[in-house]
Design an enzyme around this catalytic site. Structure first.
Site, PDB file in Angstrom:
ATOM      1  N   HIS A 191      32.837   8.193  -0.737  1.00 56.68           N
ATOM      2  CA  HIS A 191      31.685   7.391  -0.323  1.00 56.68           C
ATOM      3  C   HIS A 191      30.476   8.295  -0.055  1.00 56.68           C
ATOM      4  O   HIS A 191      29.372   8.049  -0.545  1.00 56.68           O
ATOM      5  CB  HIS A 191      32.063   6.592   0.934  1.00 56.68           C
ATOM      6  CG  HIS A 191      30.950   5.843   1.581  1.00 56.68           C
ATOM      7  ND1 HIS A 191      30.885   4.465   1.591  1.00 56.68           N
ATOM      8  CD2 HIS A 191      29.859   6.259   2.271  1.00 56.68           C
ATOM      9  CE1 HIS A 191      29.800   4.084   2.235  1.00 56.68           C
ATOM     10  NE2 HIS A 191      29.166   5.159   2.672  1.00 56.68           N
ATOM     11  N   GLU A 192      30.701   9.355   0.712  1.00 56.71           N
ATOM     12  CA  GLU A 192      29.593  10.263   1.033  1.00 56.71           C
ATOM     13  C   GLU A 192      29.109  10.989  -0.223  1.00 56.71           C
ATOM     14  O   GLU A 192      27.908  11.246  -0.371  1.00 56.71           O
ATOM     15  CB  GLU A 192      30.028  11.275   2.100  1.00 56.71           C
ATOM     16  CG  GLU A 192      30.521  10.661   3.395  1.00 56.71           C
ATOM     17  CD  GLU A 192      29.572   9.642   3.978  1.00 56.71           C
ATOM     18  OE1 GLU A 192      28.342   9.838   3.914  1.00 56.71           O
ATOM     19  OE2 GLU A 192      30.059   8.624   4.501  1.00 56.71           O
TER      20      GLU A 192
END
Length: 864
Positions: free
Chosen positions: A314-315
């Site tokens: 996600h990051e």
């Protein structure tokens, strides 16, 4: 503080006026070590130079800075009177020239709340660790900024710190000056590409660091070599599985390069696991920060590793969605968070060993979205964000998980190839810039050839969740005459949306064996009733699943025949995703008061032991606890709790020794322990006088067993002090604080309340632990005196504490476990009498009130 809550209108006016060329920031962090000052906060020197243009000569504006003291302010070589231009949150700038240079020399405060530059002392070795966390607007606690996402600029950092430390920034280190007279050094970092203030970052301290690199061949034949680093506190190094982190990192970078068509734009890729972190992680370009709880101190399940991998990806997706291309204002926060949530899940499934990721997405992430979307504070995916307090609260299940679910629906609607080509054009067209919703829709319309405006109006600009229910008729031979899907919307948000869905029909072969899908059809569900012609003539099913494969975002309902099948055979559904979707649908029925909590808990008792997916099992365990504590009629609660504890013990003994399931059931036993036999077993497992084959009672599991014992009054301060002596670590201190506050004693509760409400001495992590221990279910009489006090103090807490701590207090101390109707009435009275309270505070109380009202309706349903 005056001027601290920046409004959207102010930000837009400042963006029309100013163009920022560059920041140069010098931080002196040598004050981080040594004794704390006797009075006032511990501070560090922050000197910021900003070069910027002004579109209208002679105009006035302001810069943002939250600091206890400013030494000097210089604008275009002219010294400004600090007492006139600085009010504690803003630096007033008057008579601006076409080109300007602002220099602010300030003493900024280290943080204990996880906002700004957080200061942590490791209890194991006394070492100090620092890291920054800014989203949405806390860079101004560390440097002077124009604190809004659309005023991007290159940042150059210079950091002075003890010479033996590791110091990292967004850019690569370009040089280091030793300062032998002081035992310090100054690190210099390369200028960043143009980025927003909230994603700048510094990490400093004696971190344990490991290195690797990722090489990628680009389409033009050149090679891109990305230096990798992973770091944590030295005392956690023995738990650090950096090889796994690097493997996932390389898999993710390969996946995103393949699909995004834009090389990773920020040089190096460092990942720091840091203490007392308020979030899961933060996408600072070149220097991602994670909560260190992702480094597992003891045995944990595959679901936990999968959750960490999902966060990591996600990051990483944010490097493109959010860092390379950034929303103009927080209204379009979804442009980064929804995309990162969806792309992270896609990469998890297609690039890593966690190929079951869509099951967890359907079962866990979307549950977060469904709850948020039924609160009175629900909002469209693209929201109306008036100011920074609104922005802080909008990091919610709608912005993340509903938005990601909507994107999954968009991929089904537009086609995967068209979607990804639109993404690639979006990056090329807006690299290092800022965008709004229309910018994204424009490229997707180009690549898909479909009307994105109609889709966006239905899915992005309206709030609420639809319910889809199958309706089937059969002929005398038991064949489907017609199968339709009924769509409903709540009165508060009546939009009926277009849904691309798969409908699955399930049955057992010859009436025996598992439930298998034998027919499937895709359909565009529009309006209140949609006939699915592709299923006419099929044999009568035992189960109809209207959102098979989880293509859309909806609450799936069942016809009566399907519900009867689930009551008898839920555990026999062979496909794990279909089974997870059924668990989710049943939970939504329970939350909505359509299925009594006792029936849901009966399903848990009958079928959770057969659940093969560990992530689904752990989610079902969490739902079961919520059903017991909030949705079960009070008169049935003891019986329900005892039954759950019995199931937990049975399945714990039945589980394969050393398995993830055994560990999950051990934790569930601790959470459900209800009688003398349960507590005696937990005590014996702690003492080593009881044993379950294959169950290793490591330190984390010991604390899991001690918490219910403390809450039941079976262990006291002496036993918890002895346990802390075994585990005098940061984690151990949090666990001890939680257990101490959980004890069933009026004096204990009074002390915990005072520690959180009347004092700001505790760090953010210890505030969270204290609140969790204070507000234990089953202690209603002890907590009852705090119902009135809660509503007396929340305005003062909101006014005097940082927003992160204030949010924790307002959410965590709401009287959800005591008072029932009286607490609901008190919340309603407060809201009616405080219409002028800060909107963000009102929202938190309104959400908690709605949760309580829902719980009371469910209890009433369960009591019939």
């Amino acid at each position: 503080m005056p001027g601290e809550n920046l409004t959207r209108d102010e930000a837009r006016e400042r963006a029309r006026l100013l163009t920022v060329h560059a920041y140069d920031v010098a931080l002196d962090l040598t004050s981080a070590t040594g004794p704390a000052p006797a009075d006032g906060p511990r501070t560090f020197r922050s000197t910021t130079t900003i070069r910027f243009a002004c579109a209208r000569e002679g105009a006035d504006s302001f810069a943002d800075l939250i600091a206890p003291h400013v030494h000097s302010v210089t604008l275009n070589g002219r010294s400004l009177p600090v007492d006139r231009v600085f009010d504690g949150a803003r630096v007033t700038l008057t008579g601006l020239a076409a080109e300007n240079e602002l220099v602010v020399d300030a003493a900024c405060a280290y943080s204990r709340t996880g906002e700004g530059l957080h200061h942590f002392t490791d209890p194991e070795d006394g070492e100090v660790y620092l890291y920054t966390q800014y989203e949405p607007a806390d860079a101004r606690r560390v440097l002077t900024t124009f604190e809004q996402p659309d005023l991007k600029a290159p940042f150059t950092f210079h950091v002075t710190a003890p010479a033996h430390w590791t110091v990292l920034g967004n850019g690569a280190e370009t040089g280091r000056d030793e300062l032998p007279a002081t035992g310090a050094a100054t690190w210099h970092f390369a200028p960043t590409r143009p980025i927003s203030t909230y994603i700048t970052a510094v990490v400093a301290g004696p971190y344990h660091v490991q290195h690797d690199h990722c090489t990628r061949r680009l389409p033009d034949g050149s090679a891109l070599d990305i230096p990798l680093a992973a770091l944590c506190r030295r005392s956690l190094a023995k738990h650090f599985d950096a090889d796994e982190v690097f493997t996932l990192t390389k898999q993710g970078l390969d996946f995103f390069h393949e699909h995004f068509g834009f090389p990773y734009p920020f040089g190096k890729y460092d990942q720091a696991f840091v203490p007392e972190y308020n979030l899961g992680a933060m996408e600072n370009p070149g220097l991602v920060t994670f909560r260190e709880e992702y480094l597992f101190r003891g045995r944990t399940t595959r679901a936990s590793y999968q959750g960490r991998a999902n966060t990591l990806l996600h990051e990483m997706a944010h490097m493109w969605f959010g860092d390379l291309v950034t929303m103009e204002w927080w209204d379009d926060l979804w442009l980064k968070e929804s995309f990162a949530d969806y792309m992270g899940a896609l990469a998890l499934v297609e690039a890593t060993r966690f190929t079951e990721g869509w099951i967890s997405f359907a079962n866990r992430r979307k549950a977060w979205a469904y709850r948020a979307d039924q609160l009175p504070s629900t909002h469209p995916v693209t929201a109306d964000i008036r100011d920074l307090q609104d922005a802080k609260l909008n990091f919610d299940g709608i912005t993340y998980a509903k938005g990601a679910s909507v994107l999954k629906q968009l991929v089904a609607y537009a086609g995967r190839d068209a979607f990804l080509e639109g993404v690639r054009r979006y990056f090329r067209r807006h690299a290092y810039g800022n965008t709004r919703l229309d910018d994204l829709l424009a490229v997707l319309a180009e690549t898909s050839g479909r009307d994105m405006g109609e889709w966006a109006s239905a899915w992005l600009r309206t709030a609420g969740v639809n319910s889809l229910t199958p309706q089937a008729t059969y002929d005398a031979d038991g064949r489907v005459v017609e199968l339709a899907v009924l769509q409903e919307a709540p009165d508060s948000h009546p939009t009926l949306r277009p849904h691309r869905v798969a409908i699955g029909l399930y049955r057992r072969e010859n009436g025996t064996g598992p439930l298998l899908r034998y027919a499937r059809a895709e359909a565009d569900v529009t309006g209140a009733r949609t006939v699915v012609p592709g299923l006419a003539g099929q044999d009568r099913p035992e189960l109809i699943l209207v959102n098979d494969e989880d293509l859309t975002y909806c609450k799936a309902r069942f016809d009566e025949d399907s519900l009867d099948t689930l009551r008898a055979r839920l555990g026999e559904i062979a496909d794990p995703l279909a089974r997870a979707l059924c668990w989710t649908a049943l939970w939504n029925l329970t939350r909505d008061g359509l299925l009594p909590a006792r029936d849901f808990l009966a399903l848990v008792a009958d079928f959770s032991g057969a659940e093969s997916e560990i992530g689904v099992l752990q989610m079902v365990h969490a739902w079961a606890l919520t059903a017991r504590d909030h949705y079960t009629a009070p008169g049935r609660r003891a019986e329900a709790g005892a039954r759950l504890a019995g199931v937990a013990l049975t399945e714990l003994r039945r589980s394969a020794p050393g398995s993830d399931h055994q560990l999950a059931w051990a934790r569930f036993l601790a959470a459900t322990a209800a009688g003398d036999a349960d507590f005696l077993l937990l005590t014996g497992l702690l003492a080593g006088t009881a044993r379950i084959d294959g169950l290793a009672v490591d330190q984390e599991l010991r604390w899991s067993f001690l918490l219910p014992l403390a809450a039941a009054g079976r262990v006291g301060e002496a036993e918890l002090a002895a346990e802390l002596a075994r585990d005098d670590t940061a984690s151990g201190r949090r666990h001890q604080v939680r257990c101490l506050a959980a004890r069933p004693d009026a004096a204990v509760k009074a002390r915990a309340w005072a520690d959180v409400v009347e004092s700001d001495a505790l760090s953010n992590a210890l505030v969270e632990a204290t609140i969790d221990g204070f507000a234990r279910p089953g202690q209603d009489a002890l907590l009852a005196p705090y119902t009135g006090r809660y509503f007396e103090v929340i305005e003062r807490v909101w006014r005097t504490r940082t927003i992160e701590i204030a949010m924790s207090v307002v959410r965590g101390l709401f009287p959800a476990h005591q008072g029932g109707r009286a607490a609901l009435g008190a919340a309603e009275a407060w809201l009616a009498a405080h219409e002028d309270a800060p909107p963000a505070l009102r929202r938190l109380v309104l959400e908690a009130q709605d949760d309580l009202a829902r719980a009371l309706r469910a209890q009433e349903r369960d009591g019939r």
